[in-house]
Design a protein around this motif. Structure first.
Motif, short mmCIF file in Angstrom:
data_model
loop_
_atom_site.label_atom_id
_atom_site.label_comp_id
_atom_site.label_asym_id
_atom_site.label_seq_id
_atom_site.Cartn_x
_atom_site.Cartn_y
_atom_site.Cartn_z
N GLU A 63 0.83 -1.20 0.00
CA GLU A 63 0.00 0.00 0.00
C GLU A 63 0.87 1.25 0.00
OE1 GLU A 63 -3.70 -1.96 2.54
OE2 GLU A 63 -2.22 -0.69 3.54
N GLU A 67 -3.30 4.75 1.14
CA GLU A 67 -4.00 3.52 0.76
C GLU A 67 -4.20 2.57 1.94
OE1 GLU A 67 -2.79 3.07 -3.96
OE2 GLU A 67 -1.67 1.91 -2.46
N LEU A 70 -6.45 -0.77 2.05
CA LEU A 70 -7.03 -1.09 0.74
C LEU A 70 -6.83 -2.56 0.36
CD1 LEU A 70 -6.51 1.76 -1.90
CD2 LEU A 70 -8.64 0.82 -1.02
N HIS A 192 -11.78 6.11 1.62
CA HIS A 192 -11.50 5.38 0.38
C HIS A 192 -12.69 5.41 -0.57
CE1 HIS A 192 -7.67 4.18 1.71
NE2 HIS A 192 -8.00 3.13 2.42
N ALA A 196 -9.94 4.60 -6.17
CA ALA A 196 -8.63 4.32 -5.56
C ALA A 196 -8.39 2.82 -5.45
CB ALA A 196 -8.53 4.98 -4.19
N MET A 197 -9.46 2.09 -5.13
CA MET A 197 -9.33 0.63 -5.05
C MET A 197 -9.06 0.04 -6.42
SD MET A 197 -11.92 -2.17 -3.39
CE MET A 197 -11.60 -1.64 -1.71
N PHE A 200 -5.46 0.45 -7.17
CA PHE A 200 -4.65 -0.51 -6.42
C PHE A 200 -4.71 -1.88 -7.07
CE2 PHE A 200 -4.09 -3.71 -3.11
CZ PHE A 200 -2.94 -3.27 -2.46
#
Length: 434
Positions: A63, A67, A70, A192, A196-197, A200
């Protein structure tokens, strides 16, 4: 599911003397799809089920700033559906095929696995790869699952033992991902967003950052052909990612008063070699077993059986990619903490001055060897083992740990590894009931 550092201590010994199949006969094969994804397989003709185990270098250590949490949150969201699977569809379809599924997020990696009958393996493999590689990350599901993750965090924060353990890690590993909770920080989790996820996932679930492990009765299932034409083979490669720094354990101590803690705890953490130093890992397993595995081990025999200073004492080897941890926990009455710590120091000094007796060493060697052998009896544990090793480039030969174990003599253990458990090299935490 969150997993804390992986512990590779020996398993309890069953009554039977040894597995029916020699370890040397259980050798995995590894192939690469056109895009470089590793597929590692082990044929276990007598196993009742097939294990399909997808691994990715996407644990909480990967991360970036902002993050936090996440990696684990994404594990939850994966099961909320994909391009053609709605929430719960994956579990229902796998169960209808007679299988079960689970997943786990660690500091270094994450994996998703299915246990399934051979007849349902091909269909289950398609379902698993679609779910993991093409999650929908729907906004409404995201908001609902965020509350589930926050509740999981609240439960962890409400468990005294969890508070003590997380405090130890945060104090012993300052500034490193191993010191931060895999579940994440509350404020970050609340902020979050699906975008953003998705970033990732796109960055970490890539061809050169994942592998697939298959174990069980695989002959005739046609899984290789299915993989070559499926979504895993179409996965693109990632841009080179910098590897986070190796761990440097802090040396020191702290005291903590914890509400509702039922008894005092003395915890100590030592840094041992990282997982890539596989021979040293085997030696660390041997040493921690000698010290605290079973009633006849040195620390258990002295502190619990003879002096009766502790309710329990455990010393586990937690194998991690950036640096392994030996974690000791002694549970005792508050007024006995000082005496327990003195006896641990005394036991180490004695071990430094005089190597263990040959019988003591051989007992630990047997426990480690048998624990490893019996871990090879189920397709699920085998797939996890070969998947993790393939992902991180460790030896895949299943007899390798036993060969490494034979190279550890009593004298070598005494000279190379016993000094690493010097109490003066540890971070020590004393936790008392508030």
């Amino acid at each position: 599911m969150v997993i804390l550092p992986r512990s590779y201590g020996p398993l309890p010994l069953p009554a039977s003397p040894a597995p029916a199949v020699p370890v040397a006969a259980l050798q995995p094969s590894i192939t690469h799809l056109a895009n470089g994804v590793q597929v590692v397989e082990l044929e276990m003709a007598d196993a009742p089920v097939v294990c399909l185990d997808f691994w990715s270098k996407a644990g909480s250590r990967l991360e970036r700033p902002g993050e936090s949490g996440l990696a684990h949150f994404l594990e939850h969201m994966v099961f909320k559906g994909s391009r053609s699977l709605g929430p719960g569809d994956f579990d229902r379809q796998v169960e209808s095929l007679g299988g079960s599924s689970n997943a786990a997020t660690g500091f270094d990696d994450v994996h998703y696995h299915v246990l399934i009958t051979p007849e349902g393996a091909a269909e289950a493999l398609d379902l698993l790869l679609e779910l993991v590689l093409e999650p929908r990350l729907d906004g409404d599901d995201f908001a609902m699952e965020r509350q589930v993750v926050l509740e999981e965090l609240s439960q962890s924060e409400d468990q005294p033992d969890e508070v003590v353990f997380q405090t130890l890690l945060s104090q012993a590993c300052p500034g490193h991902a191993y010191g931060r909770a895999i579940l994440g920080e509350r404020a970050a989790l609340e902020d979050h967003q699906p975008e953003a996820m998705a970033a990732f996932h796109s960055r970490n679930y890539r061809a050169d950052r994942c592998c697939l492990a298959l174990a069980g009765p695989l002959i005739g299932l046609g899984l290789g052909e299915r993989l070559a034409a499926g979504s895993l083979a179409r996965l693109s490669r990632a841009a080179a990612e910098p590897i986070p720094d190796d761990l440097t354990l802090a040396v020191g101590r702290c005291h903590l008063e914890v509400p509702r803690l039922e008894a005092a705890r003395l915890l100590m953490a030592w840094q041992l070699p990282p997982a890539r130093d596989h021979e040293a890992v085997i030696g660390g397993d041997l040493l921690t077993t000698l010290l605290a595995e079973g009633r006849r081990s040195r620390l258990v025999a002295r502190l619990r059986e003879e002096l009766r200073l502790v309710e329990s004492i455990d010393l586990d080897l937690n194998v991690l990619e950036a640096g392994s941890l030996a974690l000791l926990e002694a549970v005792c009455e508050s007024e006995q903490v000082e005496a327990v710590e003195l006896e641990i120091h005394k036991a180490w000094r004695e071990l430094m001055e005089q190597p263990p007796e040959p019988a003591e060493f051989l007992r630990a060697q047997r426990l480690v060897a048998n624990g490893y052998r019996f871990s090879l009896e189920s397709s699920g544990s085998v797939a996890g083992l070969i998947g993790s090793h393939a992902l991180w480039g460790r030896p895949l030969e299943l007899e390798h740990p036993l060969e490494s174990l034979e190279r550890w003599t009593l004298e070598r253990l005494h000279s190379e590894l016993v000094p690493l458990l010097n109490p003066d090299r540890a971070f020590t935490l004393v936790a008392l009931p508030a």
